[in-house]
Design an enzyme around this catalytic site. Structure first.
Site, PDB file in Angstrom:
ATOM      1  N   LYS A  83       0.852  -1.191   0.000  1.00  0.00           N
ATOM      2  CA  LYS A  83       0.000   0.000   0.000  1.00  0.00           C
ATOM      3  C   LYS A  83       0.890   1.244   0.000  1.00  0.00           C
ATOM      4  CE  LYS A  83      -4.336   0.696   2.518  1.00  0.00           C
ATOM      5  NZ  LYS A  83      -4.888   0.620   3.875  1.00  0.00           N
TER       6      LYS A  83
HETATM    7  C1  E4P Z   1      -8.354   1.020   4.295  1.00  0.00           C
HETATM    8  O1  E4P Z   1      -7.502   0.619   3.546  1.00  0.00           O
HETATM    9  C2  E4P Z   1      -8.239   2.270   5.056  1.00  0.00           C
HETATM   10  O2  E4P Z   1      -7.013   2.333   5.677  1.00  0.00           O
HETATM   11  C3  E4P Z   1      -9.361   2.377   6.023  1.00  0.00           C
HETATM   12  O3  E4P Z   1     -10.550   1.918   5.416  1.00  0.00           O
HETATM   13  C4  E4P Z   1      -9.512   3.742   6.636  1.00  0.00           C
HETATM   14  O4  E4P Z   1     -10.683   3.775   7.405  1.00  0.00           O
HETATM   15  P1  E4P Z   1     -10.983   4.919   8.479  1.00  0.00           P
HETATM   16  O5  E4P Z   1     -11.310   6.164   7.756  1.00  0.00           O
HETATM   17  O6  E4P Z   1     -12.156   4.377   9.245  1.00  0.00           O
HETATM   18  O7  E4P Z   1      -9.733   5.044   9.314  1.00  0.00           O
END
Ligand code: E4P
Length: 218
Positions: A83
């Site tokens: 990522k």
């Molecule tokens: C996924 O890859 C993200 O890191 C995650 O969905 C972020 O979610 P949040 O906005 O609830 O922290």
């Protein structure tokens, strides 16, 4: 539609993977910090629990270090997706990692313009954050509609739309109606999706009536 689980909690992943409904996992530095555990150890355990991609995020912000971190993370298991943040350096790292055969999830996407760049950089996934957009008064789901429409227009864009920052089952339903490829769900949201009071009420009635028959199937 694929379901990923948005957590680094190995216990939660083990429990939800047992439903047979989980295709992959997404983690991020905040989720890893919550575990209090060593990132690489957590990743190894998660990758053994689910068949599909497990997103592991780099912590660097410059291209060279992102690339080095990305290669190290990709070596943890065959099902790692590296990522990277949606920055110029992140997209450069995305291109380099993708050319080397690594799946890349470009994260922190908040606009259709950014999603176009991620696709052009060869991302396997782009992660638009719907909940965080809703939080600031924008319509997160309309971003998903825009990205799905744009990607559908260009068959050479192979990037999958991974709906992230999901807060409730309505986000999942809307994403499915729009044809998003993946939703990454906090464990609580996946559990909420099973629930309907009429299911509970109907089951109680069926069980009560069955008991009256005095029969046993086995
Ligand atoms: C996924 O890859 C993200 O890191 C995650 O969905 C972020 O979610 P949040 O906005 O609830 O922290």
């Amino acid at each position: 539609m694929k379901f990923f689980i948005d957590t680094a909690d190995v216990g939660e992943i083990r429990e939800l993977a047992a439903t047979g409904l989980v295709d992959g996992v997404t983690t991020n530095p905040s989720l890893v910090a919550k575990t209090g555990r060593k990132f690489i150890d957590v990743l190894k355990e998660i990758c053994a629990l689910v068949p599909g991609p497990v997103s592991a995020e780099v912590a660097a912000t410059d291209f060279e270090t992102m690339l080095e971190e990305g290669r190290k993370l990709a070596a943890v298991a065959k099902n790692i997706a590296v990522k990277v943040p949606l920055t110029p350096a992140g997209l450069k790292a995305c291109r380099a990692l993708a050319q080397g055969g690594t799946k890349v999830n470009v994260t922190l996407c908040f606009s259709a313009a950014q999603a176009i760049l991620a696709a052009k950089a060869g991302a396997a996934f782009v992660s638009p954050f719907v909940g965080r957009l809703d939080d600031v008064g924008s319509d997160g789901m309309s971003l998903i509609a825009d990205i799905v429409q744009i990607y559908d227009t260009y068959p050479d864009f192979k990037t999958e739309v991974l709906v992230a920052s999901i807060r409730h089952p309505i986000h999942v339903i809307e994403a499915a109606k729009m044809g998003a490829h993946v939703a990454t769900l906090p464990p609580a949201v996946l559990r909420q999706m099973f629930n309907h009071p009429l299911t509970d009420k109907g089951l109680a009635q069926f069980l009560a009536d069955w008991a009256k028959t005095g029969q046993s199937i086995l």
